[in-house]
Scaffold this motif. Structure first.
Motif, PDB file in Angstrom:
ATOM      1  N   VAL A 178      26.323  58.433  58.577  1.00 58.16           N
ATOM      2  CA  VAL A 178      26.379  57.347  57.578  1.00 58.16           C
ATOM      3  C   VAL A 178      25.106  56.503  57.675  1.00 58.16           C
ATOM      4  N   ARG A 179      24.701  56.151  58.907  1.00 60.37           N
ATOM      5  CA  ARG A 179      23.483  55.344  59.079  1.00 60.37           C
ATOM      6  C   ARG A 179      22.244  56.091  58.588  1.00 60.37           C
ATOM      7  N   ARG A 180      22.196  57.408  58.855  1.00 59.83           N
ATOM      8  CA  ARG A 180      21.063  58.224  58.380  1.00 59.83           C
ATOM      9  C   ARG A 180      20.970  58.204  56.863  1.00 59.83           C
ATOM     10  N   ARG A 181      22.121  58.374  56.234  1.00 59.35           N
ATOM     11  CA  ARG A 181      22.143  58.408  54.765  1.00 59.35           C
ATOM     12  C   ARG A 181      21.708  57.060  54.190  1.00 59.35           C
ATOM     13  N   LEU A 182      22.198  55.976  54.806  1.00 61.84           N
ATOM     14  CA  LEU A 182      21.822  54.639  54.328  1.00 61.84           C
ATOM     15  C   LEU A 182      20.321  54.406  54.512  1.00 61.84           C
ATOM     16  N   ALA A 183      19.782  54.820  55.655  1.00 63.02           N
ATOM     17  CA  ALA A 183      18.354  54.623  55.924  1.00 63.02           C
ATOM     18  C   ALA A 183      17.500  55.406  54.929  1.00 63.02           C
ATOM     19  N   ALA A 184      18.035  56.571  54.490  1.00 61.82           N
ATOM     20  CA  ALA A 184      17.286  57.419  53.556  1.00 61.82           C
ATOM     21  C   ALA A 184      17.566  57.061  52.094  1.00 61.82           C
ATOM     22  N   GLY A 185      18.429  56.053  51.883  1.00 58.82           N
ATOM     23  CA  GLY A 185      18.762  55.653  50.517  1.00 58.82           C
ATOM     24  C   GLY A 185      19.646  56.663  49.802  1.00 58.82           C
ATOM     25  N   ARG A 186      20.426  57.451  50.582  1.00 57.16           N
ATOM     26  CA  ARG A 186      21.312  58.456  49.973  1.00 57.16           C
ATOM     27  C   ARG A 186      22.737  57.916  49.871  1.00 57.16           C
ATOM     28  N   SER A 187      23.555  58.576  49.078  1.00 56.75           N
ATOM     29  CA  SER A 187      24.902  58.075  48.782  1.00 56.75           C
ATOM     30  C   SER A 187      25.835  58.146  49.997  1.00 56.75           C
ATOM     31  N   VAL A 188      26.623  57.085  50.181  1.00 56.64           N
ATOM     32  CA  VAL A 188      27.694  57.094  51.195  1.00 56.64           C
ATOM     33  C   VAL A 188      29.057  56.932  50.527  1.00 56.64           C
ATOM     34  N   ARG A 189      29.096  57.129  49.233  1.00 61.25           N
ATOM     35  CA  ARG A 189      30.361  57.016  48.484  1.00 61.25           C
ATOM     36  C   ARG A 189      31.409  57.979  49.058  1.00 61.25           C
ATOM     37  N   TYR A 190      32.635  57.494  49.212  1.00 59.57           N
ATOM     38  CA  TYR A 190      33.787  58.238  49.743  1.00 59.57           C
ATOM     39  C   TYR A 190      33.710  58.508  51.255  1.00 59.57           C
ATOM     40  N   LEU A 191      32.679  57.955  51.928  1.00 56.32           N
ATOM     41  CA  LEU A 191      32.644  57.985  53.391  1.00 56.32           C
ATOM     42  C   LEU A 191      33.104  56.638  53.948  1.00 56.32           C
ATOM     43  N   LEU A 192      32.884  55.583  53.168  1.00 54.88           N
ATOM     44  CA  LEU A 192      33.236  54.214  53.550  1.00 54.88           C
ATOM     45  C   LEU A 192      34.172  53.634  52.501  1.00 54.88           C
TER      46      LEU A 192
END
Length: 209
Positions: A178-192
């Motif tokens: 999740v942190r990797r995706r956020l740092a890369a500006g990628r979607s975290v929808r449906y993970l949080l």
């Protein structure tokens, strides 16, 4: 008690808490963010932010409680101290349970005062289907004679037992990913939970690695 860094809290954490609540017929599950986890790296965001995200994630879910007691204590977040504080709150006869994942369980013998954990509470291991490996010798010694076969046997006493529990959902969500995706500006929808995602994005949390 379900402890963790919750860095950030995700649907895997929350679903596990709901399923623990049901499987063990608990009155409530205290989700306890660690301030300074002794065996883990430093969390990425402040304890206050992690607590805010946890509260947003729990929302009005019955039986789940964001518990700030480790954040309000000085020094490392030892689970034995947290359980002692819960034992004081609920009394000697209450059934206290500390739930933990399989990876943390394998290191239990290295924790601060591991015998004291069993004096204060039961330990419930959230098993993973791919984990049938042999336990380290120090852990086998710690667990000798403690394991029980079911919830009813576990709850016959206030503390001291070990139960391995397979939860129905076992959502394979990783806070690291999740942190990797956020740092890369990628979607975290449906993970949080949506409220957690919205807060993270509005505050720009986890944006830099």
């Amino acid at each position: 008690m379900l402890g963790g860094t919750f860095d950030p809290v995700h649907l895997g954490h929350l679903r596990s808490a709901v399923e623990l609540h049901e499987a063990l017929s608990l009155d409530r599950v205290h989700m306890v963010p660690a301030a300074m986890p002794p065996l883990r790296g430093e969390p990425r965001i402040s304890p206050a932010e992690r607590l805010t995200l946890l509260r947003l994630g729990i929302g009005d879910t019955p039986g789940l409680l964001a518990d700030p007691r480790e954040l309000e204590r000085e020094g490392p977040s030892y689970s034995a101290d947290t359980l002692a504080s819960l034992r004081e709150q609920y009394g000697r006869e209450a059934r206290l349970v500390m739930a933990l994942g399989h990876d943390a369980f394998l290191r239990l013998a290295d924790w601060h005062e591991p015998e004291r954990l069993f004096a204060l509470a039961h330990v419930v291991v959230i098993d993973r289907p791919d984990h049938e490996s042999a336990l380290p010798p120090a852990l086998r010694e710690l667990l000798a004679g403690r394991e029980v076969g079911g919830v009813e046997t576990l709850m016959a006493r206030p503390a001291g037992g070990l139960l391995r529990l397979r939860l129905p959902s076992r959502m394979a969500i990783s806070a690291t990913e999740v942190r990797r995706r956020l740092a890369a500006g990628r979607s975290v929808r449906y993970l949080l939970p949506e409220a957690v995602e919205a807060h993270i994005l509005s505050r720009g949390l986890y944006r830099h690695g």
